[in-house]
Design an enzyme around this catalytic site. Sequence first.
Site, short mmCIF file in Angstrom:
data_model
loop_
_atom_site.label_atom_id
_atom_site.label_comp_id
_atom_site.label_asym_id
_atom_site.label_seq_id
_atom_site.Cartn_x
_atom_site.Cartn_y
_atom_site.Cartn_z
N GLN A 126 0.83 -1.34 0.05
CA GLN A 126 0.25 -0.11 -0.37
C GLN A 126 1.13 0.86 0.29
OE1 GLN A 126 -2.91 -0.15 2.79
NE2 GLN A 126 -3.93 1.83 1.97
N SER A 130 4.33 -5.81 3.31
CA SER A 130 2.67 -5.84 3.33
C SER A 130 1.98 -6.68 2.61
CB SER A 130 2.65 -3.81 3.66
OG SER A 130 1.22 -4.31 5.12
N LEU A 131 0.77 -5.41 1.91
CA LEU A 131 -0.59 -6.48 1.24
C LEU A 131 0.33 -6.46 -0.08
CD1 LEU A 131 -3.00 -5.95 -0.57
CD2 LEU A 131 -1.67 -3.42 -1.05
N ARG A 185 -9.75 -7.51 3.62
CA ARG A 185 -8.58 -6.56 4.71
C ARG A 185 -8.44 -5.40 4.63
NH1 ARG A 185 -2.75 -4.81 3.76
NH2 ARG A 185 -1.56 -5.92 5.04
N HIS A 208 -0.55 -1.89 11.32
CA HIS A 208 0.30 -3.18 12.22
C HIS A 208 0.60 -2.84 13.44
CE1 HIS A 208 1.40 -4.85 8.22
NE2 HIS A 208 1.20 -4.10 7.07
N GLN A 234 -0.09 -10.66 10.58
CA GLN A 234 0.97 -9.79 9.56
C GLN A 234 0.35 -8.20 10.34
OE1 GLN A 234 0.00 -7.86 5.79
NE2 GLN A 234 1.62 -9.35 5.39
#
Length: 311
Positions: free
Chosen positions: A10, A96-97, A121, A205, A254
Amino acid sequence: MKTALLFPGQGAQFVGMGKDLAEKYPQARAVFEQADALLGFGLSKLCFEGPDSELNRTDVSQPAILAHSWAVVEVLKTTEKGRAILDRGEVTAGLSLGEYSALAAAGALRWSDALKLVRARGQFMQQACDLKPSTMASIVGLDDDALAAAIAPAKALGVVVLANFNAQGQVAISGEKPAVEEAMKLAKAAGAKLTVALSVAGAFHSPLMEPAREKLAAQIETTNFASPGLGVIANVDAIEYRDPAMLKANLVQQLTAPVLWAKSMQKLVDQGYDEFIELGPGSVLAGLLKRTARSATRTSIGKAEELAAAL
């Protein structure tokens, strides 16, 4: 040469993303059309035309980035040279994503299922953000331990944690707004070269994402994962996995755990990886690698002209 396939996270989104791919390559256009149908709204229009305010929404930008990355993969599959690029990959990783894109590329997850998961998500993360004012900030110029020590007093004002270890001396902090704002001042006083507030919906996060983690866990549990053909580096511990149960668990963890991207890339360099190919919008990951793998080959493929050169 050992090759790793990387997928952006992202923040890589921009108005116009994927438009040149869809105009030039039928396979890319098909991916965006399928995304529109699967999600039930015009994701492609938001990618191609914006506006920024809509594209930057967490529940839109996440599927947008995954769709763009997958469009690149699908086009690469159409030629011998393109397939050779994908076949050279011995491991995948995503920021991440981007871990969802990496899982799809590795064969652990159908891209259509990955798309639905990242849409959910994003929605769950946005809902968690709405519960409490929170944000993130990028801190440049302090090592990890020095930054942790510097911002510790800010915890008196609320949650604030080190969230994204992007590169050596480049860390994003995450938490409640008053605590993050105070942490930025403390980091600057401790010698940080740069502190920048990030334009995000909230504290990704961090423990503030716990409501999203619980909801996402249920969605992931009912999604079919397979044993991938390639190993996938997990953000949560920088370890390579192939076991479907662990791949699922890593995605759940995560959401509230720090992203260990710098450690992941250093491990790959230590294991002899010397070619890194970034598939998707932008070139952020190739840029971050300059600090870790300066002598490695770093290639970003996300625009039509970059694909044309690769094919």
